[in-house]
Motif scaffolding. Structure first.
Motif, PDB file in Angstrom:
ATOM      1  N   ALA A  63     -15.076   6.063  -4.774  1.00 42.22           N
ATOM      2  CA  ALA A  63     -13.915   6.945  -4.944  1.00 42.22           C
ATOM      3  C   ALA A  63     -13.864   7.493  -6.361  1.00 42.22           C
ATOM      4  CB  ALA A  63     -12.629   6.167  -4.649  1.00 42.22           C
ATOM      5  N   ASP A  64     -13.153   8.594  -6.531  1.00 39.52           N
ATOM      6  CA  ASP A  64     -12.948   9.157  -7.852  1.00 39.52           C
ATOM      7  C   ASP A  64     -11.823   8.431  -8.588  1.00 39.52           C
ATOM      8  OD1 ASP A  64     -14.933  11.154  -7.720  1.00 39.52           O
ATOM      9  OD2 ASP A  64     -13.574  12.475  -6.596  1.00 39.52           O
ATOM     10  N   LYS A  65     -10.783   8.018  -7.822  1.00 40.05           N
ATOM     11  CA  LYS A  65      -9.616   7.397  -8.443  1.00 40.05           C
ATOM     12  C   LYS A  65      -9.013   6.353  -7.505  1.00 40.05           C
ATOM     13  CE  LYS A  65      -5.205   8.642 -10.563  1.00 40.05           C
ATOM     14  NZ  LYS A  65      -4.255   9.724 -10.822  1.00 40.05           N
ATOM     15  N   VAL A  66      -8.679   5.197  -8.073  1.00 37.07           N
ATOM     16  CA  VAL A  66      -8.001   4.142  -7.317  1.00 37.07           C
ATOM     17  C   VAL A  66      -6.747   3.744  -8.078  1.00 37.07           C
ATOM     18  CG1 VAL A  66      -8.137   1.775  -6.441  1.00 37.07           C
ATOM     19  CG2 VAL A  66     -10.133   3.270  -6.282  1.00 37.07           C
ATOM     20  N   THR A  67      -5.625   3.747  -7.373  1.00 38.62           N
ATOM     21  CA  THR A  67      -4.349   3.352  -7.967  1.00 38.62           C
ATOM     22  C   THR A  67      -3.641   2.390  -7.020  1.00 38.62           C
ATOM     23  OG1 THR A  67      -3.219   5.228  -6.929  1.00 38.62           O
ATOM     24  CG2 THR A  67      -4.046   5.560  -9.180  1.00 38.62           C
ATOM     25  N   ARG A  68      -2.683   1.670  -7.558  1.00 36.61           N
ATOM     26  CA  ARG A  68      -1.877   0.797  -6.718  1.00 36.61           C
ATOM     27  C   ARG A  68      -0.966   1.684  -5.864  1.00 36.61           C
ATOM     28  NH1 ARG A  68      -0.361  -4.674  -6.432  1.00 36.61           N
ATOM     29  NH2 ARG A  68      -1.583  -5.348  -8.213  1.00 36.61           N
ATOM     30  N   ALA A  69      -0.866   1.389  -4.583  1.00 35.58           N
ATOM     31  CA  ALA A  69      -0.035   2.197  -3.685  1.00 35.58           C
ATOM     32  C   ALA A  69       1.443   1.935  -3.943  1.00 35.58           C
ATOM     33  CB  ALA A  69      -0.381   1.884  -2.237  1.00 35.58           C
ATOM     34  N   LYS A  70       2.242   2.969  -3.770  1.00 34.83           N
ATOM     35  CA  LYS A  70       3.690   2.840  -3.916  1.00 34.83           C
ATOM     36  C   LYS A  70       4.261   2.079  -2.718  1.00 34.83           C
ATOM     37  CE  LYS A  70       4.156   7.211  -6.414  1.00 34.83           C
ATOM     38  NZ  LYS A  70       4.239   6.930  -7.738  1.00 34.83           N
ATOM     39  N   ALA A  71       5.442   1.498  -2.907  1.00 39.44           N
ATOM     40  CA  ALA A  71       6.068   0.659  -1.892  1.00 39.44           C
ATOM     41  C   ALA A  71       6.216   1.368  -0.547  1.00 39.44           C
ATOM     42  CB  ALA A  71       7.430   0.171  -2.378  1.00 39.44           C
ATOM     43  N   ASP A  72       6.582   2.655  -0.562  1.00 35.91           N
ATOM     44  CA  ASP A  72       6.752   3.362   0.708  1.00 35.91           C
ATOM     45  C   ASP A  72       5.419   3.550   1.428  1.00 35.91           C
ATOM     46  OD1 ASP A  72       6.039   5.218  -1.342  1.00 35.91           O
ATOM     47  OD2 ASP A  72       6.858   6.889  -0.199  1.00 35.91           O
ATOM     48  N   VAL A  73       4.340   3.725   0.684  1.00 37.98           N
ATOM     49  CA  VAL A  73       3.014   3.858   1.293  1.00 37.98           C
ATOM     50  C   VAL A  73       2.580   2.518   1.894  1.00 37.98           C
ATOM     51  CG1 VAL A  73       0.561   4.313   0.819  1.00 37.98           C
ATOM     52  CG2 VAL A  73       2.334   5.758  -0.204  1.00 37.98           C
ATOM     53  N   VAL A  74       2.886   1.428   1.186  1.00 39.65           N
ATOM     54  CA  VAL A  74       2.556   0.097   1.707  1.00 39.65           C
ATOM     55  C   VAL A  74       3.266  -0.127   3.038  1.00 39.65           C
ATOM     56  CG1 VAL A  74       2.773  -2.395   1.309  1.00 39.65           C
ATOM     57  CG2 VAL A  74       2.103  -0.887  -0.570  1.00 39.65           C
ATOM     58  N   ARG A  75       4.559   0.146   3.086  1.00 35.44           N
ATOM     59  CA  ARG A  75       5.330  -0.073   4.324  1.00 35.44           C
ATOM     60  C   ARG A  75       4.861   0.868   5.435  1.00 35.44           C
ATOM     61  NH1 ARG A  75       9.685  -2.805   6.000  1.00 35.44           N
ATOM     62  NH2 ARG A  75      10.547  -3.339   3.999  1.00 35.44           N
ATOM     63  N   GLU A  76       4.610   2.119   5.097  1.00 37.13           N
ATOM     64  CA  GLU A  76       4.155   3.101   6.091  1.00 37.13           C
ATOM     65  C   GLU A  76       2.785   2.711   6.658  1.00 37.13           C
ATOM     66  OE1 GLU A  76       2.562   7.562   5.635  1.00 37.13           O
ATOM     67  OE2 GLU A  76       4.635   7.265   4.971  1.00 37.13           O
ATOM     68  N   THR A  77       1.890   2.250   5.802  1.00 36.88           N
ATOM     69  CA  THR A  77       0.534   1.896   6.213  1.00 36.88           C
ATOM     70  C   THR A  77       0.478   0.597   6.995  1.00 36.88           C
ATOM     71  OG1 THR A  77      -0.387   3.028   4.291  1.00 36.88           O
ATOM     72  CG2 THR A  77      -1.808   1.414   5.359  1.00 36.88           C
ATOM     73  N   THR A  78       1.184  -0.434   6.480  1.00 31.88           N
ATOM     74  CA  THR A  78       1.071  -1.771   7.074  1.00 31.88           C
ATOM     75  C   THR A  78       2.179  -2.103   8.057  1.00 31.88           C
ATOM     76  OG1 THR A  78       2.353  -2.888   5.343  1.00 31.88           O
ATOM     77  CG2 THR A  78      -0.021  -2.591   4.953  1.00 31.88           C
ATOM     78  N   GLY A  79       3.364  -1.532   7.844  1.00 34.26           N
ATOM     79  CA  GLY A  79       4.518  -1.912   8.651  1.00 34.26           C
ATOM     80  C   GLY A  79       5.289  -3.070   8.041  1.00 34.26           C
ATOM     81  N   TYR A  80       4.876  -3.491   6.826  1.00 38.95           N
ATOM     82  CA  TYR A  80       5.504  -4.633   6.162  1.00 38.95           C
ATOM     83  C   TYR A  80       5.875  -4.262   4.734  1.00 38.95           C
ATOM     84  CZ  TYR A  80       3.012  -6.909   9.981  1.00 38.95           C
ATOM     85  OH  TYR A  80       2.523  -7.246  11.215  1.00 38.95           O
ATOM     86  N   ALA A  81       6.841  -5.008   4.182  1.00 38.43           N
ATOM     87  CA  ALA A  81       7.252  -4.807   2.801  1.00 38.43           C
ATOM     88  C   ALA A  81       6.323  -5.562   1.855  1.00 38.43           C
ATOM     89  CB  ALA A  81       8.688  -5.302   2.606  1.00 38.43           C
ATOM     90  N   ILE A  82       6.194  -5.057   0.637  1.00 38.80           N
ATOM     91  CA  ILE A  82       5.427  -5.747  -0.399  1.00 38.80           C
ATOM     92  C   ILE A  82       5.978  -7.165  -0.527  1.00 38.80           C
ATOM     93  CG2 ILE A  82       4.991  -5.836  -2.889  1.00 38.80           C
ATOM     94  CD1 ILE A  82       4.946  -2.763  -2.861  1.00 38.80           C
TER      95      ILE A  82
END
Length: 169
Positions: free
Chosen positions: A90-109
């Motif tokens: 990848a060109d860039k890797v960052t920590r995902a924001k909380a809303d992306v985590v919940r949207e992607t996994t279905g769970y809260a950080i």
């Protein structure tokens, strides 16, 4: 600690309990431990379980060129984003924001399990997890964890084993 809540419900998050059933891992549901205090951080989980910090499996979501990727890392270590970037090309890797985590996994950080997510993502598992016969991972809730051998964890998560742990000089 209990595997059943006071109201009779399972200790695992319902979506995660369903994922365990779908994977034929019903026996893991009975091994989920629920604690009155949060196990949101690796330190909290290790204290609650009574295990070494490195026996906790952190499920961390990053964004590689904007695409979510799950990294499974032992609780005593940090993820080296440059190593993840190289591993993924990848060109860039960052920590995902909380809303992306919940949207992607279905769970809260703090409660993201290593598998049983809402969407399928690429999964990297750091080799450091294999330093123990058993690791503890979140069961979909910030108060619940479950034990699993690292080999089974990697297999059920569909993970690629890599070296992405931050090294201290």
């Amino acid at each position: 600690m209990t595997t059943i809540d006071a109201d009779g419900s399972e200790a695992a998050h319902p979506r995660f309990a369903e994922a365990l059933r779908a994977l034929g891992l019903d026996e893991l549901t009975a091994r989920v431990r629920r604690f009155p205090d949060a196990t949101r951080t690796a330190e909290e989980a290790a204290a609650a379980v009574g295990c070494e910090l490195s026996q906790i499996c952190k499920s961390l979501i990053f964004a590689a060129d904007g695409v979510p990727v799950l990294v499974l890392m032992d609780g005593a270590s940090r993820v080296d984003l440059e190593l993840v970037r190289r591993e993924l090309g990848a060109d860039k890797v960052t920590r995902a924001k909380a809303d992306v985590v919940r949207e992607t996994t279905g769970y809260a950080i703090g409660g993201v399990p290593p598998f049983g997510h809402r969407t399928r993502t690429r999964v990297l598992a750091d080799r450091s997890l294999f330093g123990h016969d058993l690791v503890w991972a979140a069961a979909g809730d910030p108060h619940a964890v479950f034990p699993i051998p690292p080999e089974d964890l990697v297999a059920h998560a569909g993970a690629t084993v890599v070296d992405v742990r931050e090294r201290t000089p």
